[in-house]
Design an enzyme around this catalytic site. Structure first.
Site, mmCIF file in Angstrom:
data_model
loop_
_atom_site.group_PDB
_atom_site.id
_atom_site.type_symbol
_atom_site.label_atom_id
_atom_site.label_comp_id
_atom_site.label_asym_id
_atom_site.label_seq_id
_atom_site.Cartn_x
_atom_site.Cartn_y
_atom_site.Cartn_z
ATOM 1 N N HIS A 147 -0.996 62.542 -117.173
ATOM 2 C CA HIS A 147 -0.025 61.612 -117.721
ATOM 3 C C HIS A 147 1.208 62.339 -118.264
ATOM 4 C CE1 HIS A 147 0.881 57.556 -119.202
ATOM 5 N NE2 HIS A 147 1.487 58.171 -120.189
ATOM 6 N N SER B 10 3.403 52.748 -116.633
ATOM 7 C CA SER B 10 2.136 52.031 -116.485
ATOM 8 C C SER B 10 1.368 51.971 -117.798
ATOM 9 C CB SER B 10 1.270 52.737 -115.444
ATOM 10 O OG SER B 10 0.961 54.035 -115.895
ATOM 11 N N HIS B 11 0.609 50.937 -117.981
ATOM 12 C CA HIS B 11 -0.365 50.855 -119.068
ATOM 13 C C HIS B 11 -1.645 50.259 -118.497
ATOM 14 C CE1 HIS B 11 0.090 51.184 -123.658
ATOM 15 N NE2 HIS B 11 0.339 52.322 -123.080
ATOM 16 N N SER C 190 0.441 57.309 -112.317
ATOM 17 C CA SER C 190 -0.839 56.914 -112.889
ATOM 18 C C SER C 190 -1.919 57.149 -111.842
ATOM 19 C CB SER C 190 -0.789 55.440 -113.298
ATOM 20 O OG SER C 190 -2.066 54.992 -113.653
ATOM 21 N N LYS D 256 13.682 52.383 -116.756
ATOM 22 C CA LYS D 256 12.462 53.113 -116.434
ATOM 23 C C LYS D 256 11.297 52.143 -116.312
ATOM 24 C CE LYS D 256 9.624 56.993 -117.800
ATOM 25 N NZ LYS D 256 9.081 57.788 -118.885
ATOM 26 N N GLN E 225 -3.969 51.340 -128.275
ATOM 27 C CA GLN E 225 -3.025 51.170 -129.369
ATOM 28 C C GLN E 225 -2.829 49.683 -129.689
ATOM 29 O OE1 GLN E 225 -2.617 52.297 -126.365
ATOM 30 N NE2 GLN E 225 -1.445 54.200 -126.277
ATOM 31 N N ASP F 243 11.510 53.761 -124.869
ATOM 32 C CA ASP F 243 12.124 54.755 -123.980
ATOM 33 C C ASP F 243 13.599 54.432 -123.751
ATOM 34 O OD1 ASP F 243 9.997 56.456 -123.566
ATOM 35 O OD2 ASP F 243 9.198 55.307 -121.891
ATOM 36 N N SER G 278 -0.305 55.743 -132.574
ATOM 37 C CA SER G 278 0.181 54.564 -133.280
ATOM 38 C C SER G 278 1.558 54.224 -132.736
ATOM 39 C CB SER G 278 0.281 54.841 -134.777
ATOM 40 O OG SER G 278 -1.011 54.900 -135.329
ATOM 41 N N GLN G 279 1.836 52.938 -132.628
ATOM 42 C CA GLN G 279 3.054 52.471 -131.978
ATOM 43 C C GLN G 279 4.239 52.421 -132.935
ATOM 44 O OE1 GLN G 279 3.040 51.236 -128.383
ATOM 45 N NE2 GLN G 279 1.619 52.894 -128.776
ATOM 46 N N ASN H 101 6.989 57.334 -113.333
ATOM 47 C CA ASN H 101 5.723 57.521 -114.017
ATOM 48 C C ASN H 101 4.645 57.622 -112.940
ATOM 49 O OD1 ASN H 101 3.421 55.279 -115.352
ATOM 50 N ND2 ASN H 101 3.839 57.205 -116.365
#
Lengths: 721, 226
Positions: A42, A87-88, A524, A84, A234, A110, A306-307, A522
């Site tokens: 990642h 992925s999550h 993944s 941009k 998160q 970002d 943490s966000q 990105n």
């Protein structure tokens, strides 16, 4: 150090050996944590780096290519566009609501980290078959999460895709894209400017959430893992992000910040290491100063995800002013360290150095693999007999398949008109927003055609890029640049690695031809659960612009009586995979024929004609032809009480896919000009029919207009409940 | 005399800029943007409480904003018979302050609803003077708690006092439902008894520019100015 511990941290023993040999001493737990975070796929792209280097990333409009928080392109005057996609996937499978919400939160950070105000988001989401209760749960959770975050912070969601296919059943995909507007002379980078600058922590307090998130994102899953991994997801707070965004943008507009970095994947570790590496400097951070939500060890602080947190560098003289502004926005703020000149990353806790590493080893010496890959052989599938297929059956199949239906159920859970600048809402060829206070518009689209790419990764990827390109062209938006999100299964399988390598090659070919460089992205990998690999899903986000809002094409029919033309080249019937698949002619992918080569020069030639005809105002409305063929394009264009009456020598052609395919609506009085313009440019066309009132008619056969329209718009919701 | 107006910004407001542009473009007069912690409001003809998620919707939508410092002056402004318009979250704040009756509960399908909706005028007031009685307006909604609720007695008095300003309706060629969020009697906006305060869920500030799908949102400001 114990081998199990090393492997639990996602490092191979060989990788660990490299580190130990370099340092010539044992590592602290905190240092092991840092390598675990920084040396996974990642963060360091160890599998894909070799291939990503081949992509075109520059041209005359690129201000910032890959390597920063987001890519930035020039759209003339003082306007830049930052964008941009990210992925999550894994977090959204484990905890769909928070996983997808924080995906949106992360990609927005970002964008505003660079001084850009986010102006739009898009989402590319993929799930398994809807018959599974699990899919329904994931779909509801993901859409709710995306909506919750974006709606609250107040950024319009202008499009994306939503696809259902069996291989995503236990590994759904959530790719979130954000687009922002920045003044070219006010762009902020992560590179610190001066030695001695203060490192400041801005935003939410640090808690236990997301510890090891980045290394989790690089793991293969098994179903039993779900509960164990949940604490790694998160939890997002969009209200906090809204305050953080306004606070940071205010600081940047006043020039109070030198540089900024989002604490995203791998939290404070990755943001501080990136800062040091970009600036070729060192960082000294006192972890005791980090604002905490609960008591945490140094190790946990380093790896927390943490966000809604930012790391910034400021000049000491601005300290008070920065504090004052952030207090107004009720945002936590703490000076936690400084920029040093020794090129080392040092973290202290309880008056002890818990981490003391040279920046080089973490970043420059990160492993890079050249994995084995196989090139798929050319396919020769079955030829099919189409003589017995009834049009009604094809239409019914289309209108009972989620992938072709109107997805308003999804989009209506998103706020797509907040900020007041939305020109085209989701569900159309591309989403379009106006740059506030100007006449300029930005169009954006996300696309991927996993089936095409599975059949032929190189050609399939060209088709994917071409689809994004057409989506923008159809709206009279000039395509400018690309962000990509390469979702693949395990690269340790040479077949999958082959798909990765060849699709990047296809992306390169198409991006070069269209002059749309890749400016951010990105990767993944390891998207497979219970040994089921996902289909190769390299998602493209393409952005374009038009200097004049008034020139944007409608994607909906304008007037009864107008003529309908199609441009482009029909793919061979046997090469129209979606049609084949949906008619259940084959369920075995090995029986598919290969894709025909996509002629990119032809794509470009037709696109240039569409843009010109749009500027001449010949085009009243336009839509590209993609999956579902001409018929589905026509259905998407249907508006108010209008329908269509068309004639095709072989009506099956209406359901085939096209290269360079567009449906255009023109006025009768322009027909002669349009056809002579097209002929002069050597572009073939078919005049297939006209727009009529409350009727759908194919080769003189009438279909039930209201039935088709209602099924198209309402069946999605019926099927998912 | 030129028309003066103000938009209040709370932490979490996200339609404040939209409302400012809407007022600037349509009133051509002075428009103030007031931070919630400011002690006083300038004297203006119209105050807008904008949409968004003030204080993150924590506790209840609008509940925390209703206790903000600036609210004392907003109440004074309204008591002076000047205009006060709450849009979406602003409507929720007005019910939380108690300047408007009823409450906004979660949409009947329990989901956020972001789409174009259709409304028409029910009873006449100064906010809808320029709108014809059966005219259907197309204006976007974007809310999770827009389902207007009140008890029977309140409903009766809202009707008797002609306080219902807008109701949801069916649009031509639209296959969407008439009552999109389950509000009692499809109520989309109400006024106070004196009709100088309007709360509405649809966003007129997203339907006024040439490039918006509809310009019907203009009619509200035109009604106030004319």
């Amino acid at each position: 150090m114990n081998e199990d511990l090393i492997i639990q941290h996602g490092l191979t023993l060989d990788e660990f050996k490299i580190i130990k040999n370099y340092l010539n001493r044992d590592l602290t737990m905190e240092e092991l944590g840092i390598f675990s975070a920084m040396w996974n796929e990642h963060c360091c792209y160890k599998t894909s780096k070799k291939w990503l280097k081949k992509l075109p990333t520059e041209n005359e409009i690129v201000i910032q290519g890959p390597g920063e928080n987001a890519g930035i392109i020039d759209i003339q005057d003082n306007d830049g566009i930052a964008f941009k996609i990210e992925s999550h996937n894994h977090p959204s499978y484990i905890e769909p609501f928070n996983g997808s919400a924080t995906g949106v939160g992360g990609i927005l950070r970002d964008i505003f980290t660079m001084g850009a105000r986010p102006i739009a988001t898009l989402d590319s989401i993929r799930f398994g078959l809807i018959e599974s209760e699990k899919t329904k749960y994931l779909l509801n959770g993901v859409v709710h999460g995306i909506g919750h975050y974006g709606n609250c912070i107040g950024i319009p969601n202008i499009g994306g895709e939503c696809e259902f296919e069996s291989t995503y059943g236990f590994n759904n995909l959530v790719n979130a894209m954000a687009v922002g507007h920045v003044q070219k002379d006010k762009i902020f980078y992560s590179k610190p400017k001066s030695i001695g600058g203060l490192i400041v922590y801005i935003g939410s307090k640090t808690g236990k959430d997301g510890i090891h998130g980045a290394s989790m994102a690089s793991d293969v899953f098994s179903e039993d893992d779900e509960d164990d991994k949940r604490p790694s997801v998160q939890v997002g707070d969009p209200f906090m992000e809204k305050l953080l965004m306004e606070g940071c943008l205010e600081l940047m507009s006043l020039g109070l910040i030198e540089s900024m970095q989002d604490m995203g994947a791998a939290g404070i570790t990755s943001s501080s290491v990136e800062m040091a590496s970009k600036g070729n400097v060192g960082v000294l951070i006192n972890l005791d100063k980090v604002p905490l939500r609960q008591p945490l060890s140094a190790y946990e602080i380093l790896l927390s995800e943490s966000q809604e947190r930012m790391l910034a560098v400021i000049d000491e003289k601005n300290n008070l002013k920065v504090k004052e502004i952030l207090q107004k926005w009720q945002i936590d703020y703490e000076v936690i360290g400084e920029i040093t000149n020794n090129k080392r990353v040092v973290f202290e806790s309880n008056n002890k150095k818990v981490v003391d590493l040279p920046v080089d080893i973490i970043v420059d010496d990160a492993p890079e693999y050249d994995r084995e890959f196989y090139i798929p052989r050319k396919r020769k599938g079955k030829d099919f007999d189409f003589s017995n297929i009834k049009l009604e059956d094809i239409i019914n199949t289309l209108l009972s398949n989620l992938n072709y239906l109107d997805k308003s159920w999804v989009f209506n859970q998103y706020d797509s008109t907040v900020m007041g600048d939305t020109v085209k809402e989701p569900g159309q060829s591309s989403g379009i927003v106006k740059i506030h206070g100007t006449k300029k518009v930005i169009g954006a689209t996300t696309d991927c055609n996993p089936l095409y790419i599975r059949i032929n990764p190189y050609e399939g990827m060209k088709y994917t890029v071409a689809e994004s390109y057409r989506n923008l062209i159809a709206c009279n938006i000039n395509p400018l640049a690309i962000t990509n999100n390469l979702n693949f299964a395990s690269p340790l399988d040479p077949n999958i690695m082959g798909e990765l390598v060849l699709s990047i090659d296809g992306l390169k070919t198409a991006a070069e031809k269209f002059n749309t460089p890749i400016v951010s992205g990105n990767v993944s990998l390891y998207n497979q659960t219970n040994e089921i690999p996902i289909k190769p899903t390299p998602v493209i986000g393409m952005v374009g612009s038009n200097q004049d809002l008034k020139k944007v094409n409608s994607n909906k029919f304008c007037n009864i009586g107008n003529k309908i033309l199609i441009l482009g080249k029909r793919l061979e019937k046997n090469l129209s995979p979606y049609l084949l698949q949906d008619q259940n002619l084959t369920s075995n992918i090995n029986e598919y024929n290969d894709l025909e080569e996509l002629d990119l020069d032809y794509e470009k030639k037709i696109a240039d004609c569409v843009l010109k005809m749009s500027d001449f105002k010949y085009i009243m409305s336009c839509n590209d032809i993609s999956r579902g063929g001409v018929f589905l394009s026509l259905l998407k264009m249907q508006y108010k009480d209008m329908g269509f009456k068309v004639n095709m020598p072989d009506p099956i052609d209406l359901f085939c896919e096209y290269s360079a395919g567009y449906v255009i609506e023109i006025r009768n009085e322009d027909l002669e000009n349009v056809t002579s313009f097209l002929s002069k440019n050597g572009v073939g066309y078919f005049e297939i029919g006209e727009i009529v009132k409350e009727n759908i008619e194919i080769n003189s056969k009438k279909f039930d207009y209201f039935d088709i329209i209602n099924n198209y718009h309402n069946n999605f919701e019926k099927i998912i409940y | 005399m030129s028309f003066k107006s103000a938009v209040i910004t709370f932490p979490g407001s996200n339609c404040d800029r939209d409302a400012l542009c809407y007022l600037q473009d349509l009133t051509k007069g002075v428009v103030y943007n007031i931070w919630h912690e400011e002690a006083s409001l300038p004297r203006v003809d119209l105050v807008i409480l904008p949409g968004g998620f003030s204080f993150g919707d924590y506790l209840r939508s609008g509940a925390m904003a209703s206790k903000s410092k600036i609210i004392n002056d907003v109440i004074k402004h309204a008591n002076d018979d000047r205009y006060l318009l709450g849009i979406c979250n602003g409507f929720q704040i007005l019910t939380e302050i108690g300047l408007l009756e009823g409450a906004l509960i979660q949409n009947k399908n329990l989901k956020f609803l972001g789409k174009n909706c259709f409304i028409k005028k029910k009873f006449k007031n100064n906010f809808n003077l320029s709108i014809k009685q059966d005219q259907v307006l197309q204006i976007p909604v974007a809310h999770n708690e827009g389902n207007f609720y009140c008890d029977n007695e309140t409903l009766k008095s809202l009707k008797n006092n002609e306080q219902i300003a807008f109701e949801y309706c069916k649009g031509e060629f639209s296959n969407s439902e008439e009552n999109i969020n389950g509000s009692i009697e499809a109520i989309a906006g109400i006024t106070n008894k004196k009709k100088n305060i309007l709360g509405m869920m649809p966003h007129p500030e997203r339907a006024y520019s040439d490039f918006h799908p509809s310009q019907d949102g203009k009619l509200i400001i035109e009604s106030l100015i004319s």
